[in-house]
Design an enzyme around this catalytic site. Structure first.
Site, PDB file in Angstrom:
ATOM      1  N   SER A 188      49.777-150.124  12.038  1.00 28.71           N
ATOM      2  CA  SER A 188      51.094-149.539  12.227  1.00 28.71           C
ATOM      3  C   SER A 188      52.044-149.904  11.087  1.00 28.71           C
ATOM      4  O   SER A 188      51.798-149.572   9.942  1.00 28.71           O
ATOM      5  CB  SER A 188      51.650-149.970  13.590  1.00 28.71           C
ATOM      6  OG  SER A 188      52.798-149.248  13.933  1.00 28.71           O
ATOM      7  N   ASP A 204      56.300-144.664  10.292  1.00 31.64           N
ATOM      8  CA  ASP A 204      55.631-145.902   9.906  1.00 31.64           C
ATOM      9  C   ASP A 204      54.204-145.563   9.487  1.00 31.64           C
ATOM     10  O   ASP A 204      53.836-144.399   9.368  1.00 31.64           O
ATOM     11  CB  ASP A 204      55.672-146.926  11.038  1.00 31.64           C
ATOM     12  CG  ASP A 204      55.043-146.414  12.321  1.00 31.64           C
ATOM     13  OD1 ASP A 204      54.824-145.198  12.438  1.00 31.64           O
ATOM     14  OD2 ASP A 204      54.758-147.231  13.212  1.00 31.64           O
ATOM     15  N   ASP A 245      51.285-145.521  10.798  1.00 34.30           N
ATOM     16  CA  ASP A 245      50.403-144.667  11.605  1.00 34.30           C
ATOM     17  C   ASP A 245      51.144-143.516  12.272  1.00 34.30           C
ATOM     18  O   ASP A 245      50.561-142.772  13.061  1.00 34.30           O
ATOM     19  CB  ASP A 245      49.644-145.487  12.643  1.00 34.30           C
ATOM     20  CG  ASP A 245      50.536-146.040  13.748  1.00 34.30           C
ATOM     21  OD1 ASP A 245      51.746-146.220  13.507  1.00 34.30           O
ATOM     22  OD2 ASP A 245      50.027-146.322  14.843  1.00 34.30           O
ATOM     23  N   ASP A 304      53.310-143.207  14.610  1.00 35.26           N
ATOM     24  CA  ASP A 304      53.559-143.107  16.047  1.00 35.26           C
ATOM     25  C   ASP A 304      55.028-143.339  16.362  1.00 35.26           C
ATOM     26  O   ASP A 304      55.420-143.322  17.518  1.00 35.26           O
ATOM     27  CB  ASP A 304      52.666-144.054  16.847  1.00 35.26           C
ATOM     28  CG  ASP A 304      52.981-145.523  16.630  1.00 35.26           C
ATOM     29  OD1 ASP A 304      53.707-145.857  15.659  1.00 35.26           O
ATOM     30  OD2 ASP A 304      52.481-146.362  17.409  1.00 35.26           O
TER      31      ASP A 304
END
Length: 455
Positions: free
Chosen positions: A108, A246, A248, A250
């Site tokens: 992340s 960010d 990833d 999400d």
């Protein structure tokens, strides 16, 4: 024994805390637990179980992906590999394809040397704690069986699953984004290709920032945790909105046309009011974590919207939303869940909801965010102390009680141990920044002296 799974999967320095051997073992154990003993039959009773695998751009993702794929296939699961993809794309692919489960390789917002493994159950939902514990226990045991011949899993690349995810995102837009100029900071991460592509397909004039997919530089001075370059770019390009993801993708934070940051609380407030206006906010309720700003609670109360609070972590927000049938929830950090369109926090979907609201109202983002007024909030991270004693140390509990009494109804104090890093977080809100900072620093000093060193 320290639990392998944290609040958001397994995470650590790749090749030290998270090795190829561990990744292979975890993948194999996940098949054993989630697919059960009859691994030649998938969810529909036909064929082998299918597992979707995606990753972000970190260099270590390549060897970890190879290890995970090996563990899955050797345990009798077919693998649908989608390559570099946002975490919510993996969740969507699992749900849309009927896969047994999904694996996302990402740390992340963490620095490049870190990596992690997130698992999604059938339907694209994050795993409950008890299932993660069962997988961890299974890792300590030898495989119950080793498929041979035609029973081993096969591996195929499935980029079409990403195309379907992009189409799903675009279908959620209330109006086209024609005429909007948007700067999107992809943090050199999983959204580097997909986010600009989706925004352009929606009609926006897009300036892509940190979008080369250079995994060496993932999250390095960019993205949702480093907003300065995005703020400057929005002003320099005369953009209407800036979007930050960010590593990833999400989560999503935003910047208005003047360069002011729009955090997750403000995004949630704006979206809650929009849904309530259309009669789509189930039970007029929104779900947030204990970290949400007190100003958010005040704004929702004034609008007649109920706020349900959970521990930190979008998985707990999601569990509460599903239990209550609610459609909106999220975190100040920018994890926002639209349960009528997604099974987890989705940065690209959140970006489209923000931009769609700007487009349909014709109002600048800075005007829409006036729905709430943030109280000054100070966060101090204290490292090197035993975080397990945060809720039991008497000296610290007394200090917290005194701080709460001092602030009264005009402020808030929260201490918690991080689920992903070795630190204790001290959060204080007050009527002024000076008051919040003074209380936070005082409590941080008590944390350092009252808690023993970390082991």
């Amino acid at each position: 024994m320290v639990r392998l799974f944290g609040t958001d999967g397994v995470r650590g320095v790749a090749n030290i805390d998270l090795t190829a051997e561990q990744a292979l073992s975890l993948a194999s154990a996940a098949v054993e637990v989630l697919a059960g003993p009859n691994r030649t039959s998938g969810p529909s009773g036909r064929g082998k179980p299918v597992v979707v695998v995606g990753r972000d751009t970190r260099p270590s993702g390549e060897f970890l992906e190879a290890a995970v794929v090996a563990g899955l296939a050797a345990s009798g699961a077919d693998v649908a590999r989608i390559g570099v993809a946002p975490t919510p794309a993996v969740a969507h692919a699992v749900a849309a394809s009927g896969a047994m489960f999904g694996v996302m390789l990402s740390a992340s917002h963490n620095p490049m040397p870190d990596n992690g493994i997130k698992l999604f159950a059938a339907g694209g939902l994050k795993l409950p704690d008890e299932v993660e514990d069962a997988i961890e226990r299974r890792m300590a045991l030898p495989p119950s069986r080793r498929p041979v011949g035609a029973d081993v899993g096969r591996v195929r690349d499935e980029p079409v699953l990403l195309d379907r995810y992009a189409a799903h995102l675009l279908a959620t837009l209330p109006v086209p984004l024609d005429g909007l100029r948007v700067v999107v900071d992809c943090a050199q991460g999983a959204a580097s290709t997909l986010a600009p592509r989706v925004l352009r397909a929606a009609g926006a004039d897009v300036v892509a920032l940190h979008a080369d997919g250079d995994g060496i530089a993932i999250n390095d001075g960019s993205g949702a945790t480093h907003l300065d370059s995005l703020r400057a770019a929005v002003v320099a390009h005369g953009a209407d909105v800036g979007i930050a993801h960010d590593g990833d993708a999400d989560r999503c934070l935003a910047v208005d046309a003047t360069g002011e940051v729009v955090d997750g609380d403000q995004i949630l407030a704006m979206c809650a009011l929009a849904l309530a206006e259309r009669g789509e906010l189930v039970d007029d309720t929104v779900v947030v974590t204990v970290m949400s700003n007190l100003g958010f609670h005040h704004a929702m109360r004034e609008a007649g919207i109920t706020v349900v609070t959970t521990p930190v972590g979008d998985r707990y927000v999601l569990e509460t939303m599903r239990a209550g049938g609610y459609v909106l929830g999220g975190e100040q950090s920018g994890h926002v869940v639209f349960l009528d369109h997604a099974t987890t926090g989705d940065g690209l979907l959140t970006a489209l909801r923000i931009l769609g609201r700007v487009a349909e109202t014709g109002q600048p983002l800075g005007e829409l965010t006036k729905a709430m007024t943030r109280l000054p909030q100070v966060l101090v991270n204290v490292r090197g102390v035993d975080r397990t004693q945060v809720d039991t140390n008497e000296e610290l509990l007394r200090a917290v009680a005194l701080a709460k009494a001092e602030l009264g109804d005009e402020g808030r104090v929260l201490l918690r141990s991080s689920g992903t890093e070795p630190l204790v977080r001290v959060m204080v809100e007050a009527g002024t920044d000076a008051a919040a900072r003074a209380v936070a620093q005082r409590l941080a000093a008590v944390v350092r002296t009252a808690l023993p060193p970390a082991r």
